[in-house]
Design an enzyme around this catalytic site. Structure first.
Site, mmCIF file in Angstrom:
data_model
loop_
_atom_site.group_PDB
_atom_site.id
_atom_site.type_symbol
_atom_site.label_atom_id
_atom_site.label_comp_id
_atom_site.label_asym_id
_atom_site.label_seq_id
_atom_site.Cartn_x
_atom_site.Cartn_y
_atom_site.Cartn_z
ATOM 1 N N ALA A 199 -3.352 -0.416 7.693
ATOM 2 C CA ALA A 199 -4.799 -0.318 7.890
ATOM 3 C C ALA A 199 -5.130 0.880 8.779
ATOM 4 O O ALA A 199 -6.028 1.675 8.464
ATOM 5 C CB ALA A 199 -5.337 -1.607 8.500
ATOM 6 N N LYS B 41 0.813 -1.223 0.000
ATOM 7 C CA LYS B 41 0.000 0.000 0.000
ATOM 8 C C LYS B 41 0.845 1.271 0.000
ATOM 9 O O LYS B 41 0.468 2.261 -0.620
ATOM 10 C CB LYS B 41 -0.971 0.007 1.183
ATOM 11 C CG LYS B 41 -2.102 -1.012 1.002
ATOM 12 C CD LYS B 41 -3.100 -0.955 2.126
ATOM 13 C CE LYS B 41 -4.102 -2.096 1.962
ATOM 14 N NZ LYS B 41 -5.085 -2.158 3.048
#
Ligand code: NDP
Length: 281
Positions: free
Chosen positions: A140, A74
């Site tokens: 996250a 990510k």
């Protein structure tokens, strides 16, 4: 027939991660595509970190129109794209890339919207004026902090196994609200309204070592991990008589719906997919 001449060929999408074999995303996007009559295919691409940049660019050059990005890419995806939505720029983490005709690669982060949609719409959890504890300071947590803070909680504490990472992340978001970062041992009562487990401890069958006094009968405990049955975190919460426990299936489906919206211009109804997945949870 070449891709350019085959008007009936489905538009190509997929998920890049390492590993990805366990992913439910093809199932979810397959159901969305069917329900909205979109002609698309969604595939899994297992790409090792050292190959991420080269292979992802190759996929787009080969006609792929959009990708989801998962662990561990990510942050690398945030460096790859040439434009980012404000929420992805704030998170410095990208879980959705859209390729536009003018050769722009736009990076977005739909994890936070997905979590907030699941909490508010599916579970009826209020966030404004609530005390929220997030366990974990990885990708996250990075993705969900902005959307959570927009709801103006009364307090937000990030606690992590490596306390410095929590403190650094809290400092990055300090301009939005008062956010505190600490180690697990430093989390103090009174009990929180909402505890989010954004560590990957559940995937290893572990529970972060938390002090007593954080949960009472009003506390909602949400594990972002998903899979069959209870996790060590949801079992811990149950044993402490939490108001409710939940796993990350809803977040997974809602973040996928936001990705679909970016790619196709329509947000599919998530209800039927949630119902189909409930049989697995
Ligand atoms: P990262 O690898 O970026 O971060 C992992 C975090 O977990 C770090 O804070 C790490 O602490 C902590 N951690 C790892 N192992 C342990 C352990 N044994 N005990 C305590 N803490 C531990 O992962 P992500 O942030 O991307 O993902 C975290 C979780 O969220 C995963 O379970 C993932 O599946 C889930 N997730 C779910 C989504 C959904 O849609 N439902 C979306 C995105 C993620 P340290 O800094 O000390 O290493």
């Amino acid at each position: 027939m070449s891709r350019e001449h085959d008007a009936d060929a489905p538009d190509q999408y997929g998920l890049v991660g390492h590993p990805v074999a366990h992913s439910w995303s093809p199932f979810i996007h397959g159901m969305f595509a069917k329900a909205t009559a979109q002609n698309l295919a969604y595939r899994l691409f297992d790409v090792a970190p050292q190959d991420f940049r080269r292979e992802t660019l190759q996929l787009f050059a080969g006609g792929v129109r959009g990708l989801n990005v998962t662990l561990p890419h990510k942050q690398a995806a945030a460096e790859l794209v040439n434009e980012m939505t404000p929420r992805a720029a704030r998170a410095q983490a990208v879980n959705t890339i859209a390729f536009f005709e003018d050769t722009t690669l736009l990076g977005d982060n739909t994890d936070g919207l997905g979590l907030v949609a699941d909490l508010e719409r599916n579970l009826g959890v209020e966030l404004a004026e609530r005390r929220i504890l997030i366990l974990g300071a990885g990708g996250a947590t990075r993705g969900v902090l902005g959307p959570l803070l927009e709801r103006e909680p009364r307090a937000l504490v990030i606690a992590n196994r490596t306390p410095e990472r929590a403190a650094r992340l809290a400092a990055e978001f300090a301009d939005l609200a008062e956010v505190r970062g600490c180690g697990f041992a430093e989390i103090a009562p009174p009990p929180f309204d909402l505890i989010l487990n954004a560590t990957s401890a559940s995937l290893q069958g572990e529970m972060p070592p938390l002090p007593a006094g954080l949960v009472d009968e009003r506390t909602v405990c949400y594990d972002m991990a998903y899979g069959r049955g209870h996790t060590p975190f949801t079992l811990w919460a149950r044993a402490l008589h939490a108001a409710r426990t939940s796993k990350g299936w809803g977040m997974l489906v809602e973040q996928a719906a936001e990705s679909f919206l970016l790619w196709r211009g329509m947000r599919p109804d998530t209800g039927p997919v949630l119902a189909a997945l409930a049989q697995h949870g």
